[in-house]
Scaffold this motif. Structure first.
Motif, PDB file in Angstrom:
ATOM      1  N   GLU A 340       0.212  22.632 -10.099  1.00  0.00           N
ATOM      2  CA  GLU A 340       1.497  22.524  -9.417  1.00  0.00           C
ATOM      3  C   GLU A 340       2.628  22.173 -10.373  1.00  0.00           C
ATOM      4  OE1 GLU A 340       0.992  19.772  -6.259  1.00  0.00           O
ATOM      5  OE2 GLU A 340      -0.458  21.017  -5.182  1.00  0.00           O
ATOM      6  N   GLU A 341       2.293  21.731 -11.596  1.00  0.00           N
ATOM      7  CA  GLU A 341       3.302  21.395 -12.595  1.00  0.00           C
ATOM      8  C   GLU A 341       3.373  22.447 -13.691  1.00  0.00           C
ATOM      9  OE1 GLU A 341       2.622  17.353 -13.928  1.00  0.00           O
ATOM     10  OE2 GLU A 341       1.936  16.796 -11.924  1.00  0.00           O
ATOM     11  N   SER A 342       2.670  23.561 -13.504  1.00  0.00           N
ATOM     12  CA  SER A 342       2.673  24.652 -14.483  1.00  0.00           C
ATOM     13  C   SER A 342       3.956  25.477 -14.365  1.00  0.00           C
ATOM     14  CB  SER A 342       1.453  25.547 -14.239  1.00  0.00           C
ATOM     15  OG  SER A 342       1.557  26.755 -14.946  1.00  0.00           O
ATOM     16  N   PRO A 343       4.370  26.146 -15.439  1.00  0.00           N
ATOM     17  CA  PRO A 343       5.576  26.998 -15.370  1.00  0.00           C
ATOM     18  C   PRO A 343       5.483  28.089 -14.318  1.00  0.00           C
ATOM     19  CG  PRO A 343       4.930  26.647 -17.648  1.00  0.00           C
ATOM     20  CD  PRO A 343       3.828  26.074 -16.812  1.00  0.00           C
ATOM     21  N   SER A 344       4.279  28.495 -13.928  1.00  0.00           N
ATOM     22  CA  SER A 344       4.125  29.558 -12.939  1.00  0.00           C
ATOM     23  C   SER A 344       4.074  29.041 -11.502  1.00  0.00           C
ATOM     24  CB  SER A 344       2.855  30.368 -13.220  1.00  0.00           C
ATOM     25  OG  SER A 344       1.704  29.532 -13.165  1.00  0.00           O
ATOM     26  N   SER A 345       4.153  27.720 -11.315  1.00  0.00           N
ATOM     27  CA  SER A 345       4.111  27.141  -9.981  1.00  0.00           C
ATOM     28  C   SER A 345       5.396  27.438  -9.217  1.00  0.00           C
ATOM     29  CB  SER A 345       3.898  25.629 -10.081  1.00  0.00           C
ATOM     30  OG  SER A 345       4.096  25.006  -8.828  1.00  0.00           O
ATOM     31  N   GLU A 346       5.267  27.619  -7.921  1.00  0.00           N
ATOM     32  CA  GLU A 346       6.448  27.893  -7.101  1.00  0.00           C
ATOM     33  C   GLU A 346       7.411  26.710  -7.084  1.00  0.00           C
ATOM     34  OE1 GLU A 346       5.225  28.992  -3.216  1.00  0.00           O
ATOM     35  OE2 GLU A 346       4.249  30.858  -3.840  1.00  0.00           O
ATOM     36  N   ALA A 347       6.871  25.504  -7.290  1.00  0.00           N
ATOM     37  CA  ALA A 347       7.710  24.304  -7.227  1.00  0.00           C
ATOM     38  C   ALA A 347       8.318  23.937  -8.578  1.00  0.00           C
ATOM     39  CB  ALA A 347       6.889  23.128  -6.698  1.00  0.00           C
ATOM     40  N   PHE A 348       7.971  24.690  -9.637  1.00  0.00           N
ATOM     41  CA  PHE A 348       8.406  24.300 -10.981  1.00  0.00           C
ATOM     42  C   PHE A 348       9.844  24.725 -11.246  1.00  0.00           C
ATOM     43  CE2 PHE A 348       9.091  25.035 -15.486  1.00  0.00           C
ATOM     44  CZ  PHE A 348       8.601  23.870 -16.048  1.00  0.00           C
ATOM     45  N   VAL A 349      10.611  23.800 -11.812  1.00  0.00           N
ATOM     46  CA  VAL A 349      11.953  24.089 -12.319  1.00  0.00           C
ATOM     47  C   VAL A 349      12.090  23.349 -13.636  1.00  0.00           C
ATOM     48  CG1 VAL A 349      14.432  23.908 -11.950  1.00  0.00           C
ATOM     49  CG2 VAL A 349      12.924  24.364 -10.007  1.00  0.00           C
ATOM     50  N   ALA A 350      12.401  24.070 -14.706  1.00  0.00           N
ATOM     51  CA  ALA A 350      12.467  23.467 -16.037  1.00  0.00           C
ATOM     52  C   ALA A 350      13.714  22.629 -16.199  1.00  0.00           C
ATOM     53  CB  ALA A 350      12.436  24.559 -17.099  1.00  0.00           C
ATOM     54  N   ASP A 351      13.632  21.666 -17.121  1.00  0.00           N
ATOM     55  CA  ASP A 351      14.839  20.936 -17.518  1.00  0.00           C
ATOM     56  C   ASP A 351      15.845  21.945 -18.071  1.00  0.00           C
ATOM     57  OD1 ASP A 351      13.526  18.650 -16.855  1.00  0.00           O
ATOM     58  OD2 ASP A 351      12.955  18.145 -18.911  1.00  0.00           O
ATOM     59  N   ALA A 352      17.113  21.688 -17.822  1.00  0.00           N
ATOM     60  CA  ALA A 352      18.154  22.605 -18.315  1.00  0.00           C
ATOM     61  C   ALA A 352      18.077  22.752 -19.823  1.00  0.00           C
ATOM     62  CB  ALA A 352      19.527  22.094 -17.894  1.00  0.00           C
ATOM     63  N   LEU A 353      17.744  21.672 -20.530  1.00  0.00           N
ATOM     64  CA  LEU A 353      17.692  21.710 -21.982  1.00  0.00           C
ATOM     65  C   LEU A 353      16.579  22.610 -22.487  1.00  0.00           C
ATOM     66  CD1 LEU A 353      19.177  20.461 -24.361  1.00  0.00           C
ATOM     67  CD2 LEU A 353      17.464  18.644 -24.392  1.00  0.00           C
ATOM     68  N   VAL A 354      15.436  22.608 -21.750  1.00  0.00           N
ATOM     69  CA  VAL A 354      14.313  23.450 -22.138  1.00  0.00           C
ATOM     70  C   VAL A 354      14.619  24.910 -21.858  1.00  0.00           C
ATOM     71  CG1 VAL A 354      11.875  23.948 -21.703  1.00  0.00           C
ATOM     72  CG2 VAL A 354      12.660  21.582 -21.750  1.00  0.00           C
ATOM     73  N   ALA A 355      15.199  25.201 -20.717  1.00  0.00           N
ATOM     74  CA  ALA A 355      15.467  26.583 -20.336  1.00  0.00           C
ATOM     75  C   ALA A 355      16.529  27.234 -21.214  1.00  0.00           C
ATOM     76  CB  ALA A 355      15.904  26.636 -18.871  1.00  0.00           C
ATOM     77  N   THR A 356      17.470  26.443 -21.727  1.00  0.00           N
ATOM     78  CA  THR A 356      18.569  27.014 -22.507  1.00  0.00           C
ATOM     79  C   THR A 356      18.376  26.853 -24.007  1.00  0.00           C
ATOM     80  OG1 THR A 356      19.799  24.927 -22.332  1.00  0.00           O
ATOM     81  CG2 THR A 356      20.211  26.598 -20.641  1.00  0.00           C
ATOM     82  N   THR A 357      17.207  26.384 -24.443  1.00  0.00           N
ATOM     83  CA  THR A 357      16.973  26.226 -25.870  1.00  0.00           C
ATOM     84  C   THR A 357      17.112  27.559 -26.588  1.00  0.00           C
ATOM     85  OG1 THR A 357      15.349  25.592 -27.540  1.00  0.00           O
ATOM     86  CG2 THR A 357      14.502  26.525 -25.528  1.00  0.00           C
ATOM     87  N   SER A 358      17.525  27.494 -27.852  1.00  0.00           N
ATOM     88  CA  SER A 358      17.709  28.716 -28.628  1.00  0.00           C
ATOM     89  C   SER A 358      16.411  29.227 -29.235  1.00  0.00           C
ATOM     90  CB  SER A 358      18.741  28.477 -29.741  1.00  0.00           C
ATOM     91  OG  SER A 358      18.321  27.424 -30.588  1.00  0.00           O
ATOM     92  N   ALA A 359      15.281  28.613 -28.896  1.00  0.00           N
ATOM     93  CA  ALA A 359      13.997  29.090 -29.397  1.00  0.00           C
ATOM     94  C   ALA A 359      13.763  30.526 -28.936  1.00  0.00           C
ATOM     95  CB  ALA A 359      12.870  28.193 -28.896  1.00  0.00           C
ATOM     96  N   ALA A 360      13.009  31.282 -29.732  1.00  0.00           N
ATOM     97  CA  ALA A 360      12.766  32.691 -29.405  1.00  0.00           C
ATOM     98  C   ALA A 360      12.068  32.844 -28.062  1.00  0.00           C
ATOM     99  CB  ALA A 360      11.934  33.339 -30.519  1.00  0.00           C
ATOM    100  N   ASP A 361      11.188  31.905 -27.722  1.00  0.00           N
ATOM    101  CA  ASP A 361      10.441  31.983 -26.472  1.00  0.00           C
ATOM    102  C   ASP A 361      10.447  30.609 -25.811  1.00  0.00           C
ATOM    103  OD1 ASP A 361       8.680  32.276 -24.396  1.00  0.00           O
ATOM    104  OD2 ASP A 361       7.085  33.198 -25.561  1.00  0.00           O
TER     105      ASP A 361
END
Length: 400
Positions: A340-361
């Motif tokens: 339920e805490e996996s990135p593929s979970s329906e309830a998952f929402v990443a921290d804004a900092l993680v989602a907008t990082t400049s990392a390639a993936d």
């Protein structure tokens, strides 16, 4: 060893490639006295492992397919003879504290299905065997392009990445269950650096992955390479079982995590950046995050990690070292993240900092953060190209 000091991560000071050794002088004399006993024990254990392996292969050949039941029975038996008397994996929640963190659900209720993606750190062939015992997946081996001769040396490139990450305003520090996790931002364009050499993946068997432990990724066009590499989405969609991938691409010595590589499709990354979640619609694969941590070595127990492979018949030399030890109670700390805490979970929402990082993936970076929190292993700026340079130097120094 001083001659390999340039492969020490500049940000954390961790040496992630050399084989771990016990403390100097800790019971060394006692270990020498017991050497004849260890040799006898080694011969007995090696014989038991050989008999188990032969029976396993014969039954598997008669059945004509990879049988999950056989892998579970004979795989556990093999690890038992090597001293892993008790193997247990627990489901961990990073959003809970105390005893509740490991009592989310029984592991038996977690069953990755066809097309699911298992993501784990990698330090030994033992990891490959134990993941096979748990989930019987197909393994995805990386295929890379040959290294350009004019490329900057890997350790120097890692130092630059580490410095830029540590000085970046997007570096995040957060605490989870007492562990400090550093999210490093990679400011290099996706078309440059080590990621540009990663062409794709190919499906391999458990045995292929075991023999690849400690080695560098397969190079396209070499004498052992094949051209049938594809992206992870295509391979997962066509697989009749879950697939397992190691985003570090090579084994470490389990003292820290290597740099995560851009393994997920570009379309997934774009969606994750835009929404902070992974919503792919019907047929979306589930992502399972696993961390594996090995116990430190002692005078009577060599390390169960395999960062430096044997030059011949890998990993048989390492198997023998485990057989010829007097440790009968080895253990692994295996943790599976609550789905339920996996990135593929329906309830998952990443921290804004993680989602907008400049990392390639950003998805791979998130997986690295989650593995770090599960295992309490620090992330480093070193990657598979540094391992490539390390093995070249190590083998050069070992020449007579």
């Amino acid at each position: 060893m001083e001659k390999f000091s340039r492969f020490r991560d500049p940000g954390t000071g961790i040496q992630v490639f050399l084989t771990p050794v016990p403390p100097v002088g800790a019971g060394k004399v006692f270990a020498q006295i017991l050497t004849p006993v260890a040799l006898i024990v080694g011969v007995i254990r090696a014989a038991l492992v050989l008999v188990t392996f032969v029976i396993w292969i014969v039954l598997n050949t008669l059945l004509g397919s990879i049988n999950a039941f056989l892998i579970s029975v004979f795989g556990r038996a093999t690890l038992f003879w090597l001293g892993f008397a008790w193997l247990n994996a627990e489901v961990i929640s990073l959003q809970k504290r105390g005893r509740a963190a490991s009592s989310v659900r029984p592991l038996s209720s977690i069953k990755p299905t066809k097309g699911s993606i298992i993501v784990s750190n990698w330090s030994s062939w033992v990891d490959v065997l134990y993941i096979s015992i748990l989930f019987n997946p197909l393994f995805l081996a990386p295929v890379v392009a040959p290294s350009p001769t004019s490329a900057q040396s890997s350790p120097a490139r890692s130092r630059e990445n580490s410095r830029s990450a540590s000085n970046s305003p997007t570096t995040a520090r957060r605490r989870n269950a007492g562990a400090e996790v550093v999210t490093e931002a990679n400011n290099a364009p996706a078309s440059l650096g080590p990621s540009s050499r990663l062409l794709g993946f190919r499906k391999v068997s458990m045995w292929d992955m075991i023999t690849a432990s400690g080695e560098t990724p397969m190079i396209r066009g070499d004498k052992n390479g094949k051209q049938d590499f594809k992206d992870i989405e295509t391979l997962a969609r066509k697989a009749d079982r879950p697939v397992c991938i190691f985003p570090e691409l090579v084994t470490s010595n389990n003292r820290g995590l290597l740099r995560m590589n851009p393994i997920f499709p570009a379309s997934w990354r774009a969606m994750f950046r835009a929404t902070g979640a992974l919503r792919l619609g019907a047929g979306q694969p589930d992502i399972y995050i696993i961390s594996i941590k090995h116990t430190p070595p002692s005078t009577q127990s060599p390390s169960s990690v395999l960062s430096v492979p044997g030059q011949r018949f890998n990993p048989l030399t390492h198997v023998w070292s485990l057989c010829a030890s007097l440790n009968f109670s080895r253990s692994l700390q295996v943790r599976v993240l609550n789905p339920e805490e996996s990135p593929s979970s329906e309830a998952f929402v990443a921290d804004a900092l993680v989602a907008t990082t400049s990392a390639a993936d950003p998805i791979s970076e998130l997986c690295g953060n989650l593995i770090s929190q599960l295992s309490r292993l620090k992330r480093t700026g070193l990657g598979w190209e540094d391992k490539e340079s390390f093995l070249a130097l190590y083998r050069e120094r070992r020449k007579p």
